[in-house]
Design a protein around this motif. Structure first.
Motif, short mmCIF file in Angstrom:
data_model
loop_
_atom_site.label_atom_id
_atom_site.label_comp_id
_atom_site.label_asym_id
_atom_site.label_seq_id
_atom_site.Cartn_x
_atom_site.Cartn_y
_atom_site.Cartn_z
N GLU A 411 -33.03 17.49 -36.79
CA GLU A 411 -33.21 16.71 -35.51
C GLU A 411 -32.46 17.64 -34.58
N TRP A 412 -31.20 17.97 -34.81
CA TRP A 412 -30.55 18.61 -33.56
C TRP A 412 -31.13 19.95 -33.38
N GLU A 413 -31.25 20.80 -34.34
CA GLU A 413 -31.89 22.22 -34.33
C GLU A 413 -33.26 21.80 -33.31
N ASN A 414 -34.22 21.23 -33.62
CA ASN A 414 -35.38 21.31 -33.02
C ASN A 414 -35.17 20.82 -31.46
N ILE A 415 -34.39 19.63 -31.21
CA ILE A 415 -34.21 19.27 -29.82
C ILE A 415 -33.47 20.47 -29.05
N TRP A 416 -32.79 21.35 -29.51
CA TRP A 416 -31.98 22.46 -28.89
C TRP A 416 -32.79 23.73 -28.61
N LEU A 417 -33.73 24.11 -29.41
CA LEU A 417 -34.54 25.29 -29.65
C LEU A 417 -35.87 25.34 -28.95
N ARG A 418 -36.36 23.90 -29.00
CA ARG A 418 -37.69 24.01 -28.41
C ARG A 418 -37.86 24.15 -26.95
N THR A 419 -38.99 24.49 -26.45
CA THR A 419 -39.31 24.64 -25.04
C THR A 419 -40.13 23.50 -24.51
N LYS A 420 -40.72 22.73 -25.29
CA LYS A 420 -41.44 21.69 -24.96
C LYS A 420 -41.22 20.44 -25.72
N ARG A 421 -41.26 19.43 -25.27
CA ARG A 421 -41.31 18.06 -25.78
C ARG A 421 -42.00 16.91 -24.94
N TYR A 422 -42.38 15.79 -25.61
CA TYR A 422 -43.01 14.48 -25.04
C TYR A 422 -41.83 13.66 -24.60
N ASP A 423 -42.11 12.95 -23.39
CA ASP A 423 -41.31 12.01 -22.91
C ASP A 423 -42.02 10.69 -23.43
N ALA A 424 -41.29 9.42 -23.20
CA ALA A 424 -41.71 8.35 -23.47
C ALA A 424 -43.24 7.99 -23.26
N ASN A 425 -43.60 8.56 -22.17
CA ASN A 425 -44.86 8.29 -21.76
C ASN A 425 -46.12 9.35 -22.33
N GLY A 426 -45.67 10.13 -23.23
CA GLY A 426 -46.37 10.96 -24.02
C GLY A 426 -46.80 12.18 -22.96
N GLN A 427 -46.05 12.40 -21.99
CA GLN A 427 -46.23 13.52 -21.18
C GLN A 427 -45.22 14.78 -21.69
#
Length: 458
Positions: A411-427
């Motif tokens: 979990e920690w690896e992915n949230i630190w190294l990614r450049t894109k994510r989804y917010d609570a509204n799916g954006q």
């Protein structure tokens, strides 16, 4: 946790429109790779390390290169750049006080550096000593892959104190193809194929007219990168089991204190993290330094760190290079802003005794045990468990005793190294792509030097 900023939201919205994505990127400080593409991106496989280039000028020979107007290189245990004979004088009107003052100045311009990776982003950082009556300006000019140049962009006007000028980033800097967002120079449209293929730094050292004062710049440089858009990253196998004895400080202990510095402790994740590592290396403010803090407040050094990292334009303490510059106001400290390629790189630093401050954003449910979500937050990685999980001093904790956390590795690896994510509204929103601060003392141990050098930091 860091306070969202409207100007980053505006940038992200403009880029989303250009890319046809119709979404808004993360509004955290210096969000990495802010351009948006389709949410259907597949996980990336290239090693991020090959997509990051660090170049820092710090040696005596470095300061003798480039071009100088009134500066000179100085030798010693810690070489640097100082004013020799001022090149002239200039008036500066501080936008945060309205005061106009005259300053003598001298300049140094680096040789052109061609990064190993044509870049979409460049983040400058510097280490300097600025006695009262002095300050420095850091500028960067890039060359595009089409043979044209950016303007000279101001990456910071900085002093360790706040009595001569107000420490500040500069808004509204763009040529229509690249933009400075607080502390990060970003290409406006990374899908166009345009890249920054080289850059120069220009340092302007200022002092009170007629004095013999001088700033001393010990290190200046930048991290250039082209991190691909990605929602997930490949997993790195665990390799290090170690926990470093880093002091624990909670930002939430300071909620409501000194609201003039970004509403008090609730937004002080960056200076709180910086203070933890400064003290890990055996440095701390003196009682004289802390005399301005109201008596009876817990951990007054955290209040001190917030004041002396505060960016008066950004109106927050989360300016990345202002935090690294603050760390080097302490005796014989080096610090840089960079990106690491993987947890393996971070484990190498932990293995030789170097903790790291990392920047990440995530939903509440994406990091088990955190108990919160954030559009941008700094925490201090202090070790790894036998299972490979991340041990972090997380300042977003209710008390100092609760600061030590163990977060699931994947979990920690992915949230630190990614450049894109989804917010609570799916954006779709942005991630930092492995941004971190690294602090270390002058004269590190041989094993520490080898690792720092392998990562391009020395």
């Amino acid at each position: 946790m860091t306070r969202p900023t409207s100007r980053r939201t505006v940038l992200a919205a403009a880029l989303a429109a250009a890319a046809g994505a119709g979404t808004v990127a993360s509004a955290g400080p210096a969000s990495a790779s802010p351009s948006l593409t389709s949410p259907s991106l597949a996980p990336s496989s290239p090693a991020t390390a090959s997509l990051v280039d660090n170049r820092f000028w710090a040696a005596y020979a470095d300061w003798r290169c480039g071009s100088s107007a009134g500066t000179r290189a100085v030798t010693g245990r810690r070489p640097g750049l100082v004013i020799s004979t001022p090149a002239g004088s200039t008036a500066y009107t501080d936008p945060h006080t309205g005061t106009t003052s005259t300053w003598e100045y001298a300049t140094w311009t680096s040789p052109a550096h061609r990064p190993a990776v044509p870049a979409t982003e460049v983040i400058a950082s510097w280490n300097a000593h600025t006695p009262q009556g002095t300050w420095i300006q850091i500028e960067l000019r890039g060359s595009y892959s089409d043979g044209t140049d950016t303007p000279w962009y101001v990456m910071g006007r900085w002093a360790s104190g706040d009595t001569d000028i107000r420490r500040t980033s500069v808004d509204d800097q763009s040529d229509g193809r690249s933009t400075v967002w607080t502390d990060t120079l970003s290409l406006d449209d990374t899908t166009s194929g345009l890249r920054l293929v080289s850059y120069r730094l220009r340092l302007t050292l200022h002092r009170t007219p007629g004095s013999r004062l001088t700033p001393t710049v010990h290190r200046a440089g930048a991290m250039a990168s082209d991190i691909p858009d990605r929602f997930t990253v490949p997993a790195a196998a665990p390799r290090t089991v170690r926990e470093l004895p880093v002091p624990r400080y909670s930002q939430n202990v300071h909620v409501g204190e000194y609201p003039e510095y970004d509403n008090g402790g609730e937004a002080w994740c960056s200076p709180t993290s910086s203070q933890m590592i400064i003290e890990y290396w055996g440095r701390k403010p003196t009682s004289e330094d802390l005399a301005w803090v109201k008596p009876g407040l817990a951990d007054p050094q955290v209040c001190h760190a917030a004041r002396y990292t505060f960016d008066h334009q950004y109106e927050g303490c989360g300016n990345w290079p202002f935090n690294t510059a603050y760390a080097t106001t302490y005796r014989d400290m080096n610090a840089v802003v960079t990106r690491l390629g993987s947890l393996t790189d971070l484990e190498k630093l932990i293995a030789v005794g170097i903790p790291v401050i990392t920047s990440q954003s995530f939903l509440k449910g994406e990091l088990t045990g955190a108990g919160y979500g954030t559009s941008g937050h700094l925490m201090t990685v202090i070790g790894f468990t036998a299972d490979g999980d991340v041990i972090a001093n997380d300042p977003a904790s209710p008390s100092n005793d609760a600061v030590r956390r163990v977060y699931q590795r994947r979990e920690w690896e992915n949230i630190w190294l990614r450049t894109k994510r989804y917010d609570a509204n799916g954006q779709v929103r942005g991630g930092t792509g492995g941004v971190c601060y690294v602090f270390w003392p002058v004269g590190p141990a041989p094993a520490q030097h080898r690792v720092l050098r392998s990562l391009g930091l020395t």
